[in-house]
Design a protein around this motif. Structure first.
Motif, PDB file in Angstrom:
ATOM      1  N   SER A  32     -30.520 -42.031   8.547  1.00  0.00           N
ATOM      2  CA  SER A  32     -30.980 -42.561   9.829  1.00  0.00           C
ATOM      3  C   SER A  32     -29.929 -42.256  10.888  1.00  0.00           C
ATOM      4  O   SER A  32     -28.741 -42.543  10.697  1.00  0.00           O
ATOM      5  N   ARG A  34     -29.069 -42.742  14.969  1.00  0.00           N
ATOM      6  CA  ARG A  34     -29.411 -43.483  16.187  1.00  0.00           C
ATOM      7  C   ARG A  34     -29.638 -42.546  17.372  1.00  0.00           C
ATOM      8  O   ARG A  34     -29.116 -41.434  17.393  1.00  0.00           O
ATOM      9  N   GLU A  37     -26.976 -40.032  18.872  1.00  0.00           N
ATOM     10  CA  GLU A  37     -25.940 -39.813  17.863  1.00  0.00           C
ATOM     11  C   GLU A  37     -25.969 -38.369  17.360  1.00  0.00           C
ATOM     12  O   GLU A  37     -27.024 -37.733  17.310  1.00  0.00           O
ATOM     13  N   ASN A  87     -29.722 -36.430  17.482  1.00  0.00           N
ATOM     14  CA  ASN A  87     -30.931 -37.169  17.839  1.00  0.00           C
ATOM     15  C   ASN A  87     -31.032 -37.140  19.358  1.00  0.00           C
ATOM     16  O   ASN A  87     -30.216 -37.728  20.060  1.00  0.00           O
ATOM     17  N   LYS A  91     -35.627 -43.097  19.831  1.00  0.00           N
ATOM     18  CA  LYS A  91     -35.728 -43.964  18.660  1.00  0.00           C
ATOM     19  C   LYS A  91     -34.976 -43.326  17.503  1.00  0.00           C
ATOM     20  O   LYS A  91     -34.589 -42.157  17.574  1.00  0.00           O
ATOM     21  N   HIS A  92     -34.770 -44.111  16.450  1.00  0.00           N
ATOM     22  CA  HIS A  92     -34.058 -43.585  15.291  1.00  0.00           C
ATOM     23  C   HIS A  92     -34.746 -42.346  14.744  1.00  0.00           C
ATOM     24  O   HIS A  92     -35.972 -42.265  14.703  1.00  0.00           O
TER      25      HIS A  92
END
Length: 104
Positions: A32, A34, A37, A87, A91-92
């Motif tokens: 996952s 963020r 990130e 990312n 959203k994640h």
């Protein structure tokens, strides 16, 4: 299964470790990332990595090529190729990642 930090940023849930199997599989992780990130630039000398994206959106850079990635995409990173994942969404980002030892 517990969540733990990766060496390059993000959080991972280790689903299979190399010690669990008798094969060239090095690991299978659910990761996952963020929003905003980055999984920092790195490479693997003796392993290919395969990414399968489940949620979110971002960019994957392999060597000098950068491509967008989103849910349903698969990316294979050859061994010794520098790669970065970011990312870029709000959203994640979630993906499955597994590493396979290169047999020579």
């Amino acid at each position: 299964m517990p969540v733990e930090p990766t060496r390059h940023g993000a959080l991972k849930r280790v689903l299979v470790r190399h010690e669990d199997v008798n094969s060239p599989l090095m690991f299978l992780n659910e990761v996952s990332v963020r929003p905003g990130e980055v999984i920092a630039a790195h490479q693997h000398e003796d392993m290919e990595e395969v990414f399968y994206f489940l949620e979110g959106e971002g960019t994957m850079q392999i060597e000098d090529e950068t491509r967008p990635v989103t849910a349903g995409d698969r990316v294979i990173v050859p061994h010794r190729n520098l790669h970065v994942l970011q990312n870029t969404g709000n959203k994640h980002m979630r993906f499955l990642c597994f590493g396979v030892k290169v047999v020579q």
